[in-house]
Write a protein that holds these residues in place. Structure first.
Motif, PDB file in Angstrom:
ATOM      1  N   GLU B  46       0.762  -1.372   0.066  1.00 50.84           N
ATOM      2  CA  GLU B  46      -0.003  -0.147   0.199  1.00 50.84           C
ATOM      3  C   GLU B  46       0.803   1.210  -0.030  1.00 50.84           C
ATOM      4  O   GLU B  46       0.666   2.168  -0.916  1.00 50.84           O
ATOM      5  CB  GLU B  46      -0.802  -0.137   1.181  1.00 50.84           C
ATOM      6  N   THR B  47       1.940   1.243   0.747  1.00 49.03           N
ATOM      7  CA  THR B  47       2.914   2.576   1.003  1.00 49.03           C
ATOM      8  C   THR B  47       3.598   2.541  -0.156  1.00 49.03           C
ATOM      9  O   THR B  47       3.852   3.692  -0.745  1.00 49.03           O
ATOM     10  CB  THR B  47       3.954   2.410   2.261  1.00 49.03           C
ATOM     11  N   ALA B  48       4.097   1.372  -0.960  1.00 45.18           N
ATOM     12  CA  ALA B  48       4.814   1.537  -2.267  1.00 45.18           C
ATOM     13  C   ALA B  48       3.762   2.131  -3.076  1.00 45.18           C
ATOM     14  O   ALA B  48       4.465   3.022  -4.033  1.00 45.18           O
ATOM     15  CB  ALA B  48       5.097   0.216  -2.569  1.00 45.18           C
ATOM     16  N   ILE B  49       2.727   1.633  -3.511  1.00 45.22           N
ATOM     17  CA  ILE B  49       1.899   2.543  -4.431  1.00 45.22           C
ATOM     18  C   ILE B  49       1.512   3.687  -4.189  1.00 45.22           C
ATOM     19  O   ILE B  49       1.693   4.533  -5.200  1.00 45.22           O
ATOM     20  CB  ILE B  49       0.474   1.498  -4.615  1.00 45.22           C
ATOM     21  N   HIS B  50       1.596   4.162  -2.918  1.00 42.48           N
ATOM     22  CA  HIS B  50       1.420   5.492  -2.387  1.00 42.48           C
ATOM     23  C   HIS B  50       2.601   6.354  -2.970  1.00 42.48           C
ATOM     24  O   HIS B  50       2.547   7.486  -3.446  1.00 42.48           O
ATOM     25  CB  HIS B  50       1.051   5.529  -1.029  1.00 42.48           C
ATOM     26  N   HIS B  51       3.760   5.676  -2.990  1.00 42.25           N
ATOM     27  CA  HIS B  51       4.884   6.478  -3.363  1.00 42.25           C
ATOM     28  C   HIS B  51       5.230   6.619  -4.791  1.00 42.25           C
ATOM     29  O   HIS B  51       6.223   7.391  -5.196  1.00 42.25           O
ATOM     30  CB  HIS B  51       6.316   5.868  -2.591  1.00 42.25           C
ATOM     31  N   ILE B  52       4.489   5.989  -5.676  1.00 41.11           N
ATOM     32  CA  ILE B  52       4.587   6.001  -7.018  1.00 41.11           C
ATOM     33  C   ILE B  52       3.882   7.256  -7.463  1.00 41.11           C
ATOM     34  O   ILE B  52       2.583   7.699  -7.235  1.00 41.11           O
ATOM     35  CB  ILE B  52       3.935   4.761  -7.701  1.00 41.11           C
ATOM     36  N   ASP B  53       4.816   8.028  -8.220  1.00 40.69           N
ATOM     37  CA  ASP B  53       4.122   9.273  -8.551  1.00 40.69           C
ATOM     38  C   ASP B  53       3.358   9.267 -10.124  1.00 40.69           C
ATOM     39  O   ASP B  53       4.192   9.193 -10.852  1.00 40.69           O
ATOM     40  CB  ASP B  53       5.305  10.293  -8.975  1.00 40.69           C
ATOM     41  N   PHE B  54       2.188   9.093  -9.886  1.00 42.64           N
ATOM     42  CA  PHE B  54       1.466   8.992 -11.045  1.00 42.64           C
ATOM     43  C   PHE B  54       1.131  10.077 -11.978  1.00 42.64           C
ATOM     44  O   PHE B  54       0.836   9.805 -13.107  1.00 42.64           O
ATOM     45  CB  PHE B  54      -0.037   8.128 -10.647  1.00 42.64           C
ATOM     46  N   SER B 163       6.482  17.610 -10.254  1.00 39.55           N
ATOM     47  CA  SER B 163       5.324  16.797  -9.673  1.00 39.55           C
ATOM     48  C   SER B 163       5.594  16.951  -8.179  1.00 39.55           C
ATOM     49  O   SER B 163       4.552  16.849  -7.567  1.00 39.55           O
ATOM     50  CB  SER B 163       5.639  15.480 -10.091  1.00 39.55           C
ATOM     51  N   ALA B 164       6.918  16.859  -7.619  1.00 45.42           N
ATOM     52  CA  ALA B 164       6.907  16.831  -6.191  1.00 45.42           C
ATOM     53  C   ALA B 164       6.739  17.829  -5.430  1.00 45.42           C
ATOM     54  O   ALA B 164       6.292  18.222  -4.462  1.00 45.42           O
ATOM     55  CB  ALA B 164       8.602  16.388  -5.914  1.00 45.42           C
ATOM     56  N   GLU B 358      13.430  27.086  -3.125  1.00 46.56           N
ATOM     57  CA  GLU B 358      13.205  27.553  -4.483  1.00 46.56           C
ATOM     58  C   GLU B 358      14.698  27.297  -5.128  1.00 46.56           C
ATOM     59  O   GLU B 358      14.911  26.742  -6.302  1.00 46.56           O
ATOM     60  CB  GLU B 358      12.543  28.670  -4.684  1.00 46.56           C
ATOM     61  N   PRO B 359      15.735  27.909  -4.511  1.00 45.18           N
ATOM     62  CA  PRO B 359      16.824  27.974  -5.269  1.00 45.18           C
ATOM     63  C   PRO B 359      17.637  26.420  -5.228  1.00 45.18           C
ATOM     64  O   PRO B 359      18.332  26.133  -6.171  1.00 45.18           O
ATOM     65  CB  PRO B 359      18.086  28.933  -4.435  1.00 45.18           C
ATOM     66  N   LEU B 360      17.301  25.749  -4.334  1.00 43.16           N
ATOM     67  CA  LEU B 360      17.597  24.361  -4.196  1.00 43.16           C
ATOM     68  C   LEU B 360      16.911  23.363  -5.436  1.00 43.16           C
ATOM     69  O   LEU B 360      17.453  22.722  -6.112  1.00 43.16           O
ATOM     70  CB  LEU B 360      17.073  23.675  -2.912  1.00 43.16           C
ATOM     71  N   TRP B 361      15.614  23.645  -5.686  1.00 41.49           N
ATOM     72  CA  TRP B 361      14.840  22.895  -6.501  1.00 41.49           C
ATOM     73  C   TRP B 361      15.722  23.467  -7.870  1.00 41.49           C
ATOM     74  O   TRP B 361      16.043  22.494  -8.807  1.00 41.49           O
ATOM     75  CB  TRP B 361      13.590  23.510  -6.537  1.00 41.49           C
ATOM     76  N   TRP B 362      15.881  24.619  -8.271  1.00 39.23           N
ATOM     77  CA  TRP B 362      16.233  24.976  -9.484  1.00 39.23           C
ATOM     78  C   TRP B 362      17.746  24.602  -9.744  1.00 39.23           C
ATOM     79  O   TRP B 362      18.143  24.324 -10.768  1.00 39.23           O
ATOM     80  CB  TRP B 362      16.245  26.632  -9.664  1.00 39.23           C
ATOM     81  N   SER B 363      18.595  24.447  -8.421  1.00 37.96           N
ATOM     82  CA  SER B 363      20.045  23.941  -8.710  1.00 37.96           C
ATOM     83  C   SER B 363      19.913  22.502  -9.037  1.00 37.96           C
ATOM     84  O   SER B 363      20.652  22.105  -9.962  1.00 37.96           O
ATOM     85  CB  SER B 363      20.559  24.118  -7.287  1.00 37.96           C
ATOM     86  N   LEU B 364      18.806  21.816  -8.501  1.00 39.15           N
ATOM     87  CA  LEU B 364      18.767  20.237  -8.861  1.00 39.15           C
ATOM     88  C   LEU B 364      18.321  20.153 -10.361  1.00 39.15           C
ATOM     89  O   LEU B 364      19.044  19.259 -10.908  1.00 39.15           O
ATOM     90  CB  LEU B 364      17.856  19.499  -7.871  1.00 39.15           C
TER      91      LEU B 364
END
Lengths: 92, 426
Positions: B46-54, B163-164, B358-364
């Motif tokens: 159940e948890t595994a399915i929850h982690h799949i980013d549909f 998505s995240a 924000e700067p961390l996301w754009w850096s990634l």
């Protein structure tokens, strides 16, 4: 052995010239009803797995310049034959 | 650290090593890794399915359907030949035109699809001009990764980040990453010309043939083309408005895909479904579950704590660390599993008190997307170009790409560092 082909000049005009491991064709379809056949030949080679076996460059007035890799020469002539753009093919 | 966490780390490292080794297909390895996490009770199903980013999966599937149908109309070949004619058959101008088309298409389609469409037409044009296709192929690889950086849908790392982090909308990606992608491309173009100008000499009679070509003849299905263009335009509009409409990007892409199937008739459906890269989709599924093992056992949280300790919570240090680490890692490893691991770590850094993520996301995003330019194995698009051109008798060697790709990648990351610092950290 060399592949020899004949065609009707009323249907198609074909001129081939060897060039750096390729054979280049100047093709013109003379009769409109054979144009779909030529497009089928083009589609056949554009949809197969090899991109550079036979390359088509379309021009106005139902003309094509076609660059055929030497190792695909026979295949190209046989597909022309299949679509009745060439009337007779033989090994000489 | 408890036993479950040690198992999760062990499975993760073995699977990661197997993905890098490329001994077995990465999808099979990632799925086995994910299944091991479930089978060994590290995460329940159940948890595994929850982690799949549909949302990521839906976006990829929707866009793959739209592009596969559009490609059949001959649109992309038409655009390339039209551009070559507009370039008056001059090789340097054609090189620039084709790389710009690649960059723009990569921003709005996925990179692999873009290069799959561009390589055949590039080989065709260069064969006509009797010049080496290598400069064209190498610059298109780099343009596809730079262009893909500019939007949420351009490159898988961006799809995953968007998505995240729900606050990072389609528009946010374009306004934050679009300018830097544009600057990097603008800096790279004169360098490409300088590097490859000696290989761009052709006989005038050959350029004349390009000029005389009838590009319109390359469009095979006119009616279908109009339908595809309408749906593509609607889908792009949907992406721009997805936050205002309270729709996820996957809903927009899937709506576009199935609207197009409705308009083109169900006979297209089976074929369109076969063009969806299911191996990529299952690769994502496996990775999401694999990383869920690290999340659920607290490993990612510990990594985030460690990252905050190392950077002393300083946003400049954290951003630069993420940018350069992502770039170097993405040059040599698959950037998708790397980003899948980094996303929960950045989220955890947020919950631990780092206020401005924000700067961390754009850096990634910048590091992971642009890093792919560093080597021939840095991104899927690079490998696809190498595979296709090799099959056609034009093999691209690792080192012959590396000598161009790696320094230019470092340059693009240096420019990105300045951009991140000036725009977000001063």
């Amino acid at each position: 052995m060399k592949l020899k082909y004949t065609y009707s000049p009323l249907i198609i005009e074909l001129k081939e010239t060897p060039n750096e491991g390729d054979v280049e064709f100047e093709v013109q379809i003379k009769e409109d009803r054979y144009w779909p056949a030529m497009k089928s030949v083009q589609r056949f080679f554009e949809e197969n797995e090899v991109y550079t076996d036979v390359l088509f460059y379309p021009f106005e007035n139902h003309k094509f310049r076609i660059i055929v890799r030497e190792d695909h020469y026979a295949a190209f002539i046989l597909v022309l034959m299949k679509h009745q753009l060439v009337q007779k093919v033989e090994w000489v | 650290m408890d036993q479950q966490a040690i198992w999760a780390i062990g499975i993760f490292l073995v699977i990661y090593a197997l993905i890098i080794s490329e001994k077995v297909h990465r999808t099979i390895v990632a799925m086995i890794g994910g299944l091991l996490m479930v089978a060994l009770g590290i995460v329940d199903q159940e948890t595994a399915i929850h982690h799949i980013d549909f949302n990521t999966l839906g976006l990829l599937i929707g866009m793959m359907i739209i592009v596969s149908i559009t490609a059949e109309t001959g649109l992309f070949r038409f655009i390339a030949v039209w551009a070559a004619k507009k370039s008056k058959g001059k090789p340097v101008h054609i090189l620039i035109s084709l790389l710009l088309i690649t960059a723009v298409c990569s921003a709005f389609l996925d990179n692999v699809t873009t290069v799959l469409l561009m390589v055949p037409v590039t080989l065709s044009i260069t064969r006509q001009l009797r010049i080496s296709p290598y400069p064209f192929l190498i610059t298109q690889i780099m343009a596809s990764n730079i262009g893909g950086t500019a939007t949420l849908i351009g490159d898988p790392p961006n799809i995953m980040i968007g998505s995240a982090a729900k606050e990072l909308t389609f528009l946010a990606f374009i306004t934050n990453l679009g300018p830097i992608a544009f600057i990097i491309l603008a800096v790279n173009i004169p360098i490409f010309v300088l590097l490859f100008r000696k290989q761009m000499i052709v006989k005038p009679e050959l350029t004349k043939v390009i000029m005389e070509m009838d590009a319109k003849e390359l469009i095979t299905e006119h009616k279908m083309l109009y339908k595809c263009l309408s749906v593509l335009a609607l889908t792009m509009l949907g992406f721009f408005l997805h936050q205002a409409l309270h729709l996820e990007s996957a809903t927009v892409a899937l709506a576009g895909g199935f609207l197009l199937l409705l308009m083109t008739g169900e006979h297209r459906m089976e074929e369109a479904f076969t063009k969806v890269e299911w191996a990529t989709i299952f690769f994502f599924v496996g990775l999401f579950v694999l990383v869920s093992g690290l999340i659920e056992t607290g490993v990612i949280e510990s990594l985030a704590e460690h990252a905050i300790e190392v950077t002393d919570g300083n946003p400049v240090a954290a951003s630069m660390l993420i940018l350069w680490l992502s770039a170097i890692a993405s040059a040599f490893l698959d950037n998708i599993p790397f980003v899948a691991t980094m996303i929960p770590m950045i989220q955890d850094m947020g919950s631990m008190g780092v206020s401005n993520l924000e700067p961390l996301w754009w850096s990634l995003a910048l590091g992971a997307c642009l890093g792919g330019n560093g080597t021939l194995i840095g991104a899927s698009a690079n490998l696809i170009v190498a595979q296709l051109s090799g099959k056609e008798g034009y093999p691209i060697k690792f080192m012959s790409y590396f000598k161009y790709g790696f320094p230019l990648m470092l340059l693009s990351i240096a420019i990105s560092s300045v951009y991140i610092y000036v725009r977000y950290l001063i």
